[in-house]
Design an enzyme around this catalytic site. Sequence first.
Site, PDB file in Angstrom:
ATOM      1  CB  ILE A 108      -4.558   1.549  -1.700  1.00 36.55           C
ATOM      2  CG1 ILE A 108      -4.463   0.199  -2.409  1.00 36.55           C
ATOM      3  CG2 ILE A 108      -3.261   2.332  -1.793  1.00 36.55           C
ATOM      4  CD1 ILE A 108      -4.324   0.286  -3.925  1.00 36.55           C
ATOM      5  N   GLY A 109      -5.888   3.505   0.359  1.00 36.84           N
ATOM      6  CA  GLY A 109      -5.902   4.818   1.014  1.00 36.84           C
ATOM      7  C   GLY A 109      -5.889   4.711   2.529  1.00 36.84           C
ATOM      8  CD  GLU A 110     -10.422   2.633   4.746  1.00 39.69           C
ATOM      9  OE1 GLU A 110     -10.414   1.663   5.531  1.00 39.69           O
ATOM     10  OE2 GLU A 110     -11.407   2.909   4.020  1.00 39.69           O
ATOM     11  CG  ASN A 134      -8.208  -4.377  -7.054  1.00 43.55           C
ATOM     12  OD1 ASN A 134      -7.159  -3.970  -7.571  1.00 43.55           O
ATOM     13  ND2 ASN A 134      -8.549  -5.630  -7.068  1.00 43.55           N
ATOM     14  CG  HIS A 178     -15.426   4.448  -6.260  1.00 41.53           C
ATOM     15  ND1 HIS A 178     -14.207   4.652  -6.861  1.00 41.53           N
ATOM     16  CD2 HIS A 178     -15.583   3.108  -6.189  1.00 41.53           C
ATOM     17  CE1 HIS A 178     -13.649   3.482  -7.154  1.00 41.53           C
ATOM     18  NE2 HIS A 178     -14.473   2.535  -6.756  1.00 41.53           N
ATOM     19  CG  ASN A 230     -22.549  -5.061  -3.926  1.00 42.81           C
ATOM     20  OD1 ASN A 230     -22.911  -5.097  -5.095  1.00 42.81           O
ATOM     21  ND2 ASN A 230     -21.398  -4.537  -3.542  1.00 42.81           N
ATOM     22  NE  ARG A 268     -11.607  -1.282 -12.638  1.00 41.88           N
ATOM     23  CZ  ARG A 268     -12.484  -0.847 -11.751  1.00 41.88           C
ATOM     24  NH1 ARG A 268     -12.926   0.405 -11.818  1.00 41.88           N
ATOM     25  NH2 ARG A 268     -12.930  -1.627 -10.804  1.00 41.88           N
ATOM     26  CD  GLU A 279     -18.426   1.615  -1.413  1.00 43.71           C
ATOM     27  OE1 GLU A 279     -17.466   0.844  -1.269  1.00 43.71           O
ATOM     28  OE2 GLU A 279     -18.875   1.930  -2.520  1.00 43.71           O
ATOM     29  CG  MET A 286      -0.488  -0.578  -1.879  1.00 50.16           C
ATOM     30  SD  MET A 286       0.567   0.166  -3.138  1.00 50.16           S
ATOM     31  CE  MET A 286      -0.586   0.926  -4.249  1.00 50.16           C
ATOM     32  CG  LEU A 335      -6.350   6.171  -3.296  1.00 49.96           C
ATOM     33  CD1 LEU A 335      -4.970   6.533  -2.769  1.00 49.96           C
ATOM     34  CD2 LEU A 335      -6.493   6.589  -4.760  1.00 49.96           C
ATOM     35  NE  ARG A 393     -21.460  -0.525  -4.971  1.00 52.54           N
ATOM     36  CZ  ARG A 393     -20.668  -1.068  -5.876  1.00 52.54           C
ATOM     37  NH1 ARG A 393     -20.711  -2.362  -6.124  1.00 52.54           N
ATOM     38  NH2 ARG A 393     -19.830  -0.328  -6.573  1.00 52.54           N
TER      39      ARG A 393
HETATM   40  P1  AMP Z   1     -10.603  -2.291  -1.729  1.00 54.33           P
HETATM   41  O1  AMP Z   1     -10.941  -2.382  -3.186  1.00 54.33           O
HETATM   42  O2  AMP Z   1     -11.018  -0.998  -1.103  1.00 54.33           O
HETATM   43  O3  AMP Z   1     -10.965  -3.495  -0.932  1.00 54.33           O
HETATM   44  O4  AMP Z   1      -8.988  -2.244  -1.688  1.00 54.33           O
HETATM   45  C1  AMP Z   1      -8.200  -3.295  -2.180  1.00 54.33           C
HETATM   46  C2  AMP Z   1      -6.748  -2.824  -2.241  1.00 54.33           C
HETATM   47  O5  AMP Z   1      -6.310  -2.434  -0.928  1.00 54.33           O
HETATM   48  C3  AMP Z   1      -5.772  -3.876  -2.753  1.00 54.33           C
HETATM   49  O6  AMP Z   1      -4.975  -3.307  -3.774  1.00 54.33           O
HETATM   50  C4  AMP Z   1      -4.900  -4.188  -1.555  1.00 54.33           C
HETATM   51  O7  AMP Z   1      -3.590  -4.401  -1.991  1.00 54.33           O
HETATM   52  C5  AMP Z   1      -4.983  -2.921  -0.724  1.00 54.33           C
HETATM   53  N1  AMP Z   1      -4.787  -3.217   0.697  1.00 54.33           N
HETATM   54  C6  AMP Z   1      -5.604  -3.863   1.533  1.00 54.33           C
HETATM   55  N2  AMP Z   1      -5.044  -3.971   2.768  1.00 54.33           N
HETATM   56  C7  AMP Z   1      -3.829  -3.382   2.680  1.00 54.33           C
HETATM   57  C8  AMP Z   1      -2.745  -3.152   3.598  1.00 54.33           C
HETATM   58  N3  AMP Z   1      -2.802  -3.579   4.855  1.00 54.33           N
HETATM   59  N4  AMP Z   1      -1.669  -2.489   3.150  1.00 54.33           N
HETATM   60  C9  AMP Z   1      -1.605  -2.067   1.866  1.00 54.33           C
HETATM   61  N5  AMP Z   1      -2.573  -2.235   0.968  1.00 54.33           N
HETATM   62  C10 AMP Z   1      -3.674  -2.892   1.354  1.00 54.33           C
END
Ligand code: AMP
Length: 389
Positions: free
Chosen positions: A320-322, A199, A168, A7, A229, A373, A272, A197, A79
């Site tokens: 965030i989703g996970e 960043n 995505h 990447n 954003r 990914e 989050m 969900l 990527r």
């Molecule tokens: P990503 O771009 O998929 O890496 O996601 C980043 C986002 O996931 C950030 O906004 C983090 O605040 C959120 N995040 C990561 N770990 C956690 C967690 N354990 N609980 C809540 N939010 C999380």
Amino acid sequence: MLVLVINSGSSSIKYQVRQVPSGADSRDAGAGEEILTKGLIESIGQEGAVADHSEALDLLAGRLDGELDGREIDVVGHRVVHGGERFSEPVLIDNEIVRAIERLAPLAPLHNPAAALGIRAIQKKWPHMPQVAVFDTAFHRTLPEHAWRYAIPDELYRLHGIRRYGFHGTSHDYVTGRAAEHLGVPREDFDGIVAHLGNGASVTAIKGGASVDTSMGYTPLAGLVMGTRSGDVDPSVLTALMDGPDGYDAERMDRVLNNESGLLAIGGTNDMRELVDLAENGDEKALLALRMAAYRLTKYIGGYHVVVGGAETLIFTAGIGENSAPFRRMVLEGLGALGVTLDEEANEVRSDEVREISGPDSAITVLVVPTDEERAIAEASVGVLEDRG
Ligand code: AMP
């Protein structure tokens, strides 16, 4: 097979080496998937660091020599953010493909040139290495025209390629496959909605296993309220500010909407966990930021439920989703009109597995599906190589 997944950013190269079993069937079963090593080379082009992508590749090759015990890379998977209108699936790279990726630079000025630099650096270092490009936009090439068109003069599309592309895609595609597998339904029968969900955040309507609408647009700025954003805003806001007394120019506008907006602008942070903590302790701004993000998402989910003719599954994925049970709860609370219910206990479970968080009486099955990914890119690269025979 050993796959080097790359990447490339303008000043960094993120990489993973993965062992991927040959044959699509064994990959579906997830057998023998393994990450052998991974890492990041940063500050490319800055003083006191590696000079360019070519030097970064030398450094990377040196690290791999030390870590792979003489085992050799079979294929490199890249990527690539923008595949424009041309690329609807992963492709084996030759000189013409690299030029095509470079020609798409106006659509992804930060990302596509960096990807091309990474590809060229590998061509130079390992001239016979097969390389595969996996595009973030490709999965959305199935959008119907009434979904990807903007209602603006035709020549803006014809001359400048201004239309919805969506992003995505690798993640939306991957978690759709995982969810179908988990539910035991053929992918072609999968009708649902994916909320990626992180960043950056986007939501996609999936009908018959294919993308039919998605919230990001010409760039990854459109749609949901994201970390920094804005997501959707009335375009007149831009012209009003640029015409106004404060002298906003395009560059400043871009910075405001991409880097200084979203959860950060409203709640004071784009983390989050922090936002949820603040909101639980009575911070009104943090609560408003969460409400805005959840509300925007529920509006999209409601719309996409109609678009796919009744979603059977809703998928949460990415950072965030996970991981954020409180945010998932807020979103699902807004979906009562669709008959969605939450299993509170299941929602709190933390795991790397696909899991169901909806209640037994829920009209729509809600899943948490961890995205990966790099794994998707590695598998796609092996797939392309095998198809070549
Ligand atoms: P990503 O771009 O998929 O890496 O996601 C980043 C986002 O996931 C950030 O906004 C983090 O605040 C959120 N995040 C990561 N770990 C956690 C967690 N354990 N609980 C809540 N939010 C999380």
